[in-house]
Design an enzyme around this catalytic site. Sequence first.
Site, mmCIF file in Angstrom:
data_model
loop_
_atom_site.group_PDB
_atom_site.id
_atom_site.type_symbol
_atom_site.label_atom_id
_atom_site.label_comp_id
_atom_site.label_asym_id
_atom_site.label_seq_id
_atom_site.Cartn_x
_atom_site.Cartn_y
_atom_site.Cartn_z
ATOM 1 N N TYR A 121 3.492 11.963 -9.367
ATOM 2 C CA TYR A 121 2.656 10.896 -8.804
ATOM 3 C C TYR A 121 2.072 10.024 -9.919
ATOM 4 O O TYR A 121 2.026 8.799 -9.789
ATOM 5 C CB TYR A 121 1.537 11.518 -7.964
ATOM 6 C CG TYR A 121 0.692 10.514 -7.217
ATOM 7 C CD1 TYR A 121 1.227 9.737 -6.190
ATOM 8 C CD2 TYR A 121 -0.658 10.342 -7.529
ATOM 9 C CE1 TYR A 121 0.454 8.823 -5.494
ATOM 10 C CE2 TYR A 121 -1.448 9.428 -6.831
ATOM 11 C CZ TYR A 121 -0.880 8.669 -5.820
ATOM 12 O OH TYR A 121 -1.652 7.757 -5.138
ATOM 13 N N VAL A 176 0.829 -1.209 0.000
ATOM 14 C CA VAL A 176 0.000 0.000 0.000
ATOM 15 C C VAL A 176 0.865 1.262 0.000
ATOM 16 O O VAL A 176 0.469 2.303 -0.523
ATOM 17 C CB VAL A 176 -0.941 0.023 1.230
ATOM 18 C CG1 VAL A 176 -1.971 1.145 1.102
ATOM 19 C CG2 VAL A 176 -1.664 -1.320 1.380
ATOM 20 N N LYS A 202 2.889 6.057 -10.033
ATOM 21 C CA LYS A 202 1.861 5.018 -9.905
ATOM 22 C C LYS A 202 1.711 4.201 -11.192
ATOM 23 O O LYS A 202 1.440 2.994 -11.134
ATOM 24 C CB LYS A 202 0.515 5.648 -9.527
ATOM 25 C CG LYS A 202 0.493 6.306 -8.146
ATOM 26 C CD LYS A 202 0.878 5.340 -7.035
ATOM 27 C CE LYS A 202 -0.181 4.318 -6.717
ATOM 28 N NZ LYS A 202 0.155 3.473 -5.540
#
Length: 328
Positions: A162, A83, A166
């Site tokens: 980001y 996570v 990701k």
Amino acid sequence: MEKSVQVCVTGGAGYIASFLIKHLLERGYTVHATLRSLSHASKVGLLKGLDHAETRLKLFEGDIYNPTEFAAAIHGCEFVFHVATPLQHDGGQYKSTSEAAVAAVKIIAESCLKSKTVKKLIYTASVVAASPSKSDASGYEDTMDESCWTPLDLSYEMFSDYINSKTLAEKEILSYNGLGIEVVSLACGLVGGETIQSFLSVSMSTLISQALSDGTFYKGLRALEDLDSKVPIAHIQDVIDAHIFAMENSDMNGRFLVASDFLKSVEIASLIMKHYPDITILPGFIEDTKRETKWSSKKLEELGFHYKFDADKIIYDSIACAKRLGAI
């Protein structure tokens, strides 16, 4: 029922991870949770205060920027939930958050393989990696589903680091699927509803930014809307249930989008005003894009997963949570 199964959760004090650990402990699992530092009293206290933590929770240090640390937490586990994700670049041996995230994914996946006990690696991905934007920047595909990948050669006003992080990390971790372990990637929408933290997460603050009259978070909401054509949203409880479903369903592997609704930001504003007429949303926080891209991800539901929370409940619970925490 009491289970002897050990699972690992990275980034244990985060919004999704802490909620996941809470529910894993309640279901009887033994949890190995990682934190960047065990000297952070409030984060350690959050997790140690959970029910059953005294007997079934073990904390380990694990930093994305020093990913070899994760091996100790993974040792002896049957399932690993990755996570943790870098939001800001910390320098060191890596040039960017993308490089750090990809390196961590590789080392965590290799640690899972070396453990000889891990059956499945479940990655908490993001819909920022699943944009239906056309690669030539001419608009959007008609639908958004698991086949969509965010074009990385386009420029983005916000979240560019980001988005790269990701997208590249998700592709890397999926490359290990079937190579000795099963891999599930859950690309989650903007998450809201509730929290066990003492503050609103960035995700929930972005989701209800119009009610908060927060220009910075609203800019983030609009940036996500521009990236994905609309805003995919999900309730934290559905997100947690999806993670546990992925673990307990032995036939499940590959990529899945996780969102119960796909809304324009103006529709989110309408739901806020519908459920909370006492909240005034300023005109500058209401813009209609007129886009009609469709959400067509059905993979998770076709396996038997059922969303329990619709858009009305997600927004209602998010505002209630913000009020409880004094943010509104």
